[in-house]
Design a protein around this motif. Sequence first.
Motif, PDB file in Angstrom:
ATOM      1  N   THR A   1      45.309  32.153  49.701  1.00 11.94           N
ATOM      2  CA  THR A   1      45.115  31.373  48.619  1.00 11.94           C
ATOM      3  C   THR A   1      43.564  31.510  48.078  1.00 11.94           C
ATOM      4  N   THR A   2      42.727  31.936  49.176  1.00 10.50           N
ATOM      5  CA  THR A   2      41.312  31.838  48.943  1.00 10.50           C
ATOM      6  C   THR A   2      41.026  32.966  47.912  1.00 10.50           C
ATOM      7  N   LEU A   3      41.777  34.217  48.074  1.00 14.59           N
ATOM      8  CA  LEU A   3      41.710  35.189  47.242  1.00 14.59           C
ATOM      9  C   LEU A   3      41.801  35.073  45.819  1.00 14.59           C
ATOM     10  N   VAL A   4      43.221  34.389  45.646  1.00 12.00           N
ATOM     11  CA  VAL A   4      43.671  34.021  44.344  1.00 12.00           C
ATOM     12  C   VAL A   4      42.668  33.100  43.576  1.00 12.00           C
ATOM     13  N   LYS A   5      42.005  32.065  44.525  1.00  6.07           N
ATOM     14  CA  LYS A   5      40.867  31.323  43.727  1.00  6.07           C
ATOM     15  C   LYS A   5      39.520  32.203  43.235  1.00  6.07           C
ATOM     16  N   LEU A   6      39.452  32.859  44.085  1.00  6.56           N
ATOM     17  CA  LEU A   6      38.424  33.995  43.626  1.00  6.56           C
ATOM     18  C   LEU A   6      38.408  34.725  42.527  1.00  6.56           C
ATOM     19  N   ILE A   7      39.849  35.268  42.549  1.00  6.37           N
ATOM     20  CA  ILE A   7      40.295  36.333  41.372  1.00  6.37           C
ATOM     21  C   ILE A   7      40.210  35.236  40.174  1.00  6.37           C
ATOM     22  N   CYS A   8      40.844  34.236  40.279  1.00  6.10           N
ATOM     23  CA  CYS A   8      40.782  33.221  39.072  1.00  6.10           C
ATOM     24  C   CYS A   8      39.458  32.423  38.660  1.00  6.10           C
ATOM     25  N   GLY A   9      38.626  32.698  39.506  1.00  2.18           N
ATOM     26  CA  GLY A   9      36.964  32.180  39.265  1.00  2.18           C
ATOM     27  C   GLY A   9      36.934  30.851  39.546  1.00  2.18           C
ATOM     28  N   PHE A  10      37.803  30.399  40.458  1.00  5.32           N
ATOM     29  CA  PHE A  10      37.683  28.711  40.925  1.00  5.32           C
ATOM     30  C   PHE A  10      36.599  28.580  41.697  1.00  5.32           C
ATOM     31  N   TYR A  11      36.210  29.634  42.635  1.00  2.54           N
ATOM     32  CA  TYR A  11      35.183  29.820  43.558  1.00  2.54           C
ATOM     33  C   TYR A  11      34.343  31.143  43.133  1.00  2.54           C
ATOM     34  N   ASP A  12      33.225  31.038  43.476  1.00  5.07           N
ATOM     35  CA  ASP A  12      32.347  32.031  43.384  1.00  5.07           C
ATOM     36  C   ASP A  12      31.903  32.577  44.654  1.00  5.07           C
ATOM     37  N   PRO A  13      31.684  33.908  44.915  1.00 10.45           N
ATOM     38  CA  PRO A  13      31.511  34.615  46.189  1.00 10.45           C
ATOM     39  C   PRO A  13      30.180  33.982  46.855  1.00 10.45           C
ATOM     40  N   ASP A  14      30.192  34.008  47.958  1.00  7.15           N
ATOM     41  CA  ASP A  14      28.784  33.690  48.565  1.00  7.15           C
ATOM     42  C   ASP A  14      27.846  34.875  48.513  1.00  7.15           C
ATOM     43  N   GLU A  15      28.507  36.016  48.510  1.00 10.93           N
ATOM     44  CA  GLU A  15      27.717  37.144  48.334  1.00 10.93           C
ATOM     45  C   GLU A  15      28.644  38.292  47.668  1.00 10.93           C
ATOM     46  N   GLY A  16      28.186  39.176  46.849  1.00 11.98           N
ATOM     47  CA  GLY A  16      29.068  40.274  46.122  1.00 11.98           C
ATOM     48  C   GLY A  16      29.267  39.344  44.737  1.00 11.98           C
ATOM     49  N   ALA A  17      30.200  39.975  44.149  1.00 16.33           N
ATOM     50  CA  ALA A  17      30.665  39.478  42.767  1.00 16.33           C
ATOM     51  C   ALA A  17      32.143  39.745  42.448  1.00 16.33           C
ATOM     52  N   VAL A  18      32.676  38.971  41.418  1.00 18.02           N
ATOM     53  CA  VAL A  18      33.866  39.355  41.059  1.00 18.02           C
ATOM     54  C   VAL A  18      33.381  39.654  39.630  1.00 18.02           C
ATOM     55  N   LEU A  19      34.288  40.876  39.087  1.00 19.61           N
ATOM     56  CA  LEU A  19      33.614  41.658  37.770  1.00 19.61           C
ATOM     57  C   LEU A  19      34.856  41.661  37.012  1.00 19.61           C
ATOM     58  N   LEU A  20      34.574  41.370  35.640  1.00 23.59           N
ATOM     59  CA  LEU A  20      35.686  41.858  34.838  1.00 23.59           C
ATOM     60  C   LEU A  20      35.204  43.042  33.943  1.00 23.59           C
ATOM     61  N   ASN A  21      35.825  43.931  33.916  1.00 23.13           N
ATOM     62  CA  ASN A  21      35.673  45.160  33.213  1.00 23.13           C
ATOM     63  C   ASN A  21      34.124  45.381  33.661  1.00 23.13           C
ATOM     64  N   GLY A  22      33.792  45.396  34.937  1.00 24.42           N
ATOM     65  CA  GLY A  22      32.551  45.949  35.280  1.00 24.42           C
ATOM     66  C   GLY A  22      31.528  44.871  35.105  1.00 24.42           C
ATOM     67  N   VAL A  23      31.831  43.738  34.323  1.00 23.26           N
ATOM     68  CA  VAL A  23      30.658  42.720  34.244  1.00 23.26           C
ATOM     69  C   VAL A  23      30.945  41.372  35.062  1.00 23.26           C
ATOM     70  N   ASP A  24      29.725  40.857  35.836  1.00 30.44           N
ATOM     71  CA  ASP A  24      30.090  39.818  36.707  1.00 30.44           C
ATOM     72  C   ASP A  24      30.549  38.457  35.962  1.00 30.44           C
ATOM     73  N   ILE A  25      31.661  37.795  36.353  1.00 24.37           N
ATOM     74  CA  ILE A  25      32.300  36.837  35.546  1.00 24.37           C
ATOM     75  C   ILE A  25      31.331  35.596  35.336  1.00 24.37           C
TER      76      ILE A  25
END
Length: 605
Positions: free
Chosen positions: A396-420
């Motif tokens: 569930t935590t992974l899903v929340k990171l993908i959905c942009g409900f949480y931001d990572p403490d380190e690193g980034a979630v990128l959409l087409n290479g751009v930090d969301i």
Amino acid sequence: MEKDMNRKIKKYGVLKNSLFMLQAAKDHVPSVIWLAVLDALLAVAVSVTTLYVAPSILHSLEIHSTLPELLYTILFFTMGITAVSAVHAYVQENLFYGRIEVRNHILNRVRYKMSMSSYPLREKREFTDLLVKANDTLNDNNKASEAIWRTFTGLLQNILGFVIYLVLLGRVDRVVILATVVTTVLGYLVSYRANEWNYRHREEDEEISKRIWYVLDQAQDRCLAKDIRIFGMQEWLRGLCDRYIKLYYDFCGRRERQYLIADLAGLVLGVLRNGIAYVYLIYMVLGGEISASEFLLYFTAVSGFTAWISGIMEQVSTLHRQGIELESVREFLDYEEPFRMEEGEALVWEPGKAYTIELRDVSFGYGGSTVFSHLNLTIHQGEKLAVVGLNGAGKTTLVKLICGFYDPDEGAVLLNGVDIRGYNRRDYYKLIAGVFQDFSVIASSVAVNVAQDAKELDMEKVRDCIEKAGLKKKVESLPRQYETLLDRDVHRGAVELSGGELQRLMLARLLYKDSPIVVLDEPTAALDPIAESDIYQRYNELTRGKSAVFISHRLASTRFCDRILLIEDGGIAEEGTHEELLKNGKRYTQLFELQSRYYQENGQF
Ligand code: ADP
């Protein structure tokens, strides 16, 4: 997660909070301001006119007025007081509704803020505690958000009355005025002490009330009804309730003792004040300085004067308290949002465009406990990805990171290479359609539940999605079809859908949103494994071309996916197709065989 969200608590103070209320009225219901002023003026007018009634009639008798003159005096006052009181009542009625309207506008702002806040905020204790306090300040006519108008009016009324009576009593010796002021202030201080006691102990009061209500709610809770009966919890709950009610009575007893002392002191001071006024005014009458009617006027004015003084002090202290209560509303409304919403870069979904989501070197945890450490994952357009793992592994935590409900403490979630994080987060949410474990059914029609929008509802699209989801037969068999209401707790005669039908409704909802990325976080957990497997297959068929993330702790449900991730120990333990993972013969194989055996032994396959 918490570390980025520390913030400075801004304090506003009583004056700023009063101005906030005035501004809220000015923006939404400006009439409340002038009606409040008028209310105060009319209250003083009624009071001053009433003060003069008996002395004026007595004065008419003293000067031997004729009967018509006497009747005229009586009529004049009666008509005057009736007319002013009628206008006053009319003003108060309008003011009452105006005040409610202002409170509701603020309440709406609070609700809006809550629904638009980011997920980390919603889970943050400080924020949710503030919400509870803010709601408490806004939830009825007697709470600060509405009662403050009575305080504004009362304060103005008491100040005006004080000034008028002070001028009137100017003829009487200063000793009387001084004795009145001193006894009133002392009386007020004693009652203030009792109120202070009450205020200081309000948390104890709240704590006990909260427990009583919790036990009562649990006793009535629909979900708990079975447990109460099967585990014989009735007596235990009743015992708890009795215990808390007794605690509450003890508390009330202690509180009433404080008020009793204050009332007794007020009584003694009142006798003292009246005694001084009587002695002094009788002395003036006997000395021929004032007439009997003036005696009546001044004596009544002394008690009126007392009321104005204690009124001013009371209103100032009430205003102070209400200002503090309003603080929580303001703090909640101004609570800093850690995500960029509207102020982020706009992100417009272009149909047909390929969207790739990448989690790059992501680490994340809750309040110090790590869930993911340096996780890397890319989801390509059109890919069907399964995330499996034991309970608590982090699906569930992974899903929340993908959905942009949480931001990572380190690193980034990128959409087409751009930090969301740089995007307008609400725009990002438009790209994703999800059904979660705790999915919600709205107490509205089937159609609104599919569209999640009552205003701009495309009925053709609703029908199409219901059909694709396999729910057409059921819905069209109902008397009101797509207008059938759901949620029996709210609508009498509403229909209750079965678990499987609800899943289909959720599928229709997801199809209606038609986003390029689809996420399913075990909405089917309550179904049996075969039903879950069927519904996941259906999701798979109906979301062709879209990227989809399927979560399940039942490995058999997601074996059709292009890629399966087994999450364990803060990262991806294994990765591949179902067949590849079985060929590896490692952890996935072990779990799969264990689960297959379990289901076979339990006769579920
Ligand atoms: P799964 O979906 O695989 O069952 P979760 O992602 O729900 O696992 O949870 C992963 C871990 O994070 C668990 O140890 C869980 O207790 C913890 N966790 C999940 N949500 C929260 C939260 N909001 N606050 C604190 N800990 C949480």
